[in-house]
Design a protein around this motif. Structure first.
Motif, short mmCIF file in Angstrom:
data_model
loop_
_atom_site.label_atom_id
_atom_site.label_comp_id
_atom_site.label_asym_id
_atom_site.label_seq_id
_atom_site.Cartn_x
_atom_site.Cartn_y
_atom_site.Cartn_z
N GLY A 56 1.23 -1.03 0.12
CA GLY A 56 -0.32 0.14 0.16
C GLY A 56 1.19 1.64 0.11
N ALA A 57 2.77 1.10 0.03
CA ALA A 57 2.98 2.42 -0.61
C ALA A 57 3.06 2.75 -1.65
N ARG A 58 3.80 4.11 -1.87
CA ARG A 58 4.33 4.71 -3.20
C ARG A 58 5.77 4.29 -3.61
N PRO A 59 6.25 3.78 -4.05
CA PRO A 59 7.77 3.36 -3.67
C PRO A 59 8.59 4.32 -4.86
N ILE A 60 9.19 4.63 -3.46
CA ILE A 60 10.71 5.71 -4.72
C ILE A 60 12.08 5.38 -3.76
N LYS A 61 12.85 5.50 -5.64
CA LYS A 61 14.13 4.95 -5.24
C LYS A 61 14.79 6.20 -4.84
N VAL A 62 15.75 5.32 -3.99
CA VAL A 62 16.94 6.22 -3.61
C VAL A 62 17.63 5.94 -3.71
N PRO A 63 19.03 6.30 -3.75
CA PRO A 63 20.14 6.41 -3.83
C PRO A 63 20.73 5.25 -2.46
N HIS A 64 21.45 4.27 -2.75
CA HIS A 64 21.69 3.00 -1.45
C HIS A 64 22.96 3.70 -1.35
N VAL A 65 23.35 4.75 -1.42
CA VAL A 65 24.94 5.66 -0.38
C VAL A 65 23.57 6.70 0.70
N ALA A 66 22.25 7.06 0.23
CA ALA A 66 21.12 7.38 1.65
C ALA A 66 20.75 6.48 2.55
N ALA A 67 20.63 5.08 2.20
CA ALA A 67 20.50 4.54 3.05
C ALA A 67 21.90 3.85 4.44
N VAL A 68 23.10 4.06 3.22
CA VAL A 68 24.66 3.35 3.95
C VAL A 68 24.74 5.25 4.94
N ALA A 69 24.35 6.59 4.66
CA ALA A 69 24.24 7.27 5.20
C ALA A 69 23.41 7.27 6.94
N THR A 70 21.99 7.01 6.25
CA THR A 70 21.31 6.97 7.17
C THR A 70 21.09 6.43 7.95
N SER A 71 21.93 4.88 8.34
CA SER A 71 22.34 4.01 8.54
C SER A 71 23.83 4.59 9.80
N GLU A 72 24.84 4.99 9.38
CA GLU A 72 26.00 5.71 9.60
C GLU A 72 25.85 6.76 10.79
N VAL A 73 24.55 7.82 10.28
CA VAL A 73 24.16 8.75 11.75
C VAL A 73 24.19 7.96 12.47
N LEU A 74 22.76 7.49 12.71
CA LEU A 74 21.77 6.52 13.46
C LEU A 74 23.00 5.96 14.60
N ALA A 75 24.03 5.36 13.84
CA ALA A 75 25.07 4.86 14.17
C ALA A 75 25.83 5.91 15.56
N ARG A 76 25.53 6.69 15.06
CA ARG A 76 26.61 7.95 16.20
C ARG A 76 26.06 8.80 16.96
N LEU A 77 24.91 8.52 16.92
CA LEU A 77 23.92 9.30 17.85
C LEU A 77 23.60 8.77 18.88
N PRO A 78 23.66 9.07 20.38
CA PRO A 78 23.91 8.52 21.42
C PRO A 78 22.56 7.47 22.03
N PHE A 79 21.46 7.90 21.42
CA PHE A 79 20.40 7.41 21.65
C PHE A 79 19.32 7.54 20.95
N VAL A 80 18.71 6.19 19.69
CA VAL A 80 18.30 5.87 18.81
C VAL A 80 17.05 4.89 19.64
N PRO A 81 15.76 5.19 19.10
CA PRO A 81 14.80 4.41 19.45
C PRO A 81 15.14 2.81 19.02
N SER A 82 14.39 2.67 19.59
CA SER A 82 14.46 0.53 19.00
C SER A 82 13.70 0.62 17.91
N ALA A 83 13.18 0.95 17.20
CA ALA A 83 11.93 0.82 16.10
C ALA A 83 13.24 1.35 14.77
#
Ligand SMILES: NC(=O)c1ccc[n+]([C@@H]2O[C@H](COP(=O)([O-])OP(=O)(O)OC[C@H]3O[C@@H](n4cnc5c(N)ncnc54)[C@H](OP(=O)(O)O)[C@@H]3O)[C@@H](O)[C@H]2O)c1
Length: 327
Positions: free
Chosen positions: A258-285
């Motif tokens: 039920g969503a509208r897919p939008i292609k994003v560059p793979h680097v965006a997923a890697v960058a999001t993951s790297e930013v999240l990894a550096r944050l002191p607190f990230v909600p488990s979800a």
């Protein structure tokens, strides 16, 4: 053969299908299931199964469960929860099950680990075979705990004669396993709002697709793999990757659910993951976003060749069965 089987977590997405597969197997004569909430096996027409309420954190309850059975199937786990609560149950509870099984009389243990145990690493081979170490991803509680449980299993069973079968399924889905659909944020919207978003294409929520391929497996196929691991007299103990044939994309998943897919560059997923990894607190979800940063496509030839596993549903068929059930 007359097998008595104990199952932790028989009421979950994999548990229900597993009990159905064991109920149907001629070699299985008795099944004892244990989870925390009340449940009546006769409501499902099960005739070989008795159910007892119990918590895997309670060592005495686990000892009683594994007493006088031939095989223990350990499914009980917290998948979607907070890092703290899931760690408390998954690590201590799973260790209880492993240690009680080694100390008690069962001759075999079947444990459902996960593809997540490998972790989402850039240097993961594609596809991943079972000999790749289960390093986990520390930033993702579920991946970290799945890797920790495999290490705890190796420790607890070292030097014992227990036959240990570890199954590593990819994401499980299908009509009786709707968690993937339920995890989509728009499916939490009130019914009328959700129906409106589905009726008007432009209102459909966007779903980013960084191009990471997705494996899916049907709950009945996981159950058939577990039943094979419980009953096999030929396949050697060890780890087995479990996934349906073929791959789907995040766009396929989004469109089907039920969503509208939008292609994003793979680097965006890697960058999001790297930013999240550096944050002191990230909600488990949000920690689940780390899963999109690297391919974790598994090679399933060992399960087919050695366990004799033949999945009935491809990844695409599993997705379509889920979409039909939740639409
Ligand atoms: N679903 C997937 O996509 C997937 C993929 C790969 C691997 N796996 C693995 O497969 C296993 C089963 O997953 P699932 O999808 O069936 O999970 P699920 O639907 O969340 O079911 C979890 C089961 O465990 C029981 N449980 C939870 N905490 C317990 C406790 N402290 N003591 C006793 N029972 C407890 C639950 O019942 P109560 O809450 O009533 O206790 C329920 O029966 C897990 O190890 C999971 O990591 C799942």
């Amino acid at each position: 053969m007359a097998l008595r089987v104990a199952v932790t977590g028989p009421t979950g997405e994999i548990g229900i299908s597993t009990i159905e597969a064991l109920e149907a197997h001629p070699d299985v004569t008795q099944i004892i299931g244990m989870a925390r909430r009340p449940f009546d096996p006769t409501d499902r027409g099960w005739t070989k199964t008795v159910y007892r309420q119990g918590d895997i954190l309670d060592r005495a309850a686990v000892n009683a469960l594994v007493k006088d059975v031939d095989v223990v199937v350990h499914l009980a786990f917290i998948i979607m929860g907070t890092r703290e609560e899931s760690a408390r149950i998954n690590l201590a509870g799973t260790r209880n099950v492993f240690e009680a099984t080694v100390a008690g009389g069962p001759r075999r243990l079947v444990y459902t680990s996960s593809v997540a145990a490998y972790g989402y690493h850039r240097d993961n081979p594609v596809p991943i075979t079972e000999d790749v170490p289960t390093r986990g991803t520390p930033e993702h509680y579920y991946s970290e705990q799945k890797a920790a449980c495999e290490h705890a299993l190796a420790e607890a069973t070292e030097g014992s004669s227990l036959e240990v079968y570890v199954l590593r399924p990819c994401i499980v889905a299908g009509p009786k396993a709707p968690a993937l659909a339920e995890a989509m944020p728009w499916n939490q919207l009130p019914g009328a709002v959700r129906r409106l978003t589905q009726a008007v294409p432009v209102l459909k929520p966007p779903m980013p697709d960084p191009g990471t391929p997705v494996q899916l497996v049907h709950h009945d196929d996981v159950a058939s793999a577990i039943a094979l691991a419980v009953t096999t007299t030929t396949a050697p103990p060890g780890a087995y990757n479990i996934a349906g044939d073929g791959l789907v994309t995040m766009s396929d998943v989004g469109r089907a659910l039920g969503a509208r897919p939008i292609k994003v560059p793979h680097v965006a997923a890697v960058a999001t993951s790297e930013v999240l990894a550096r944050l002191p607190f990230v909600p488990s979800a949000l920690e689940w976003l780390h899963a999109g940063r690297a391919s974790t496509v598994m090679d399933t030839s060992k399960a087919r060749d050695q366990l004799g596993w033949r999945p009935k549903y491809s990844a695409a068929e599993t997705l379509s069965a889920l979409a039909d059930a939740v639409s």
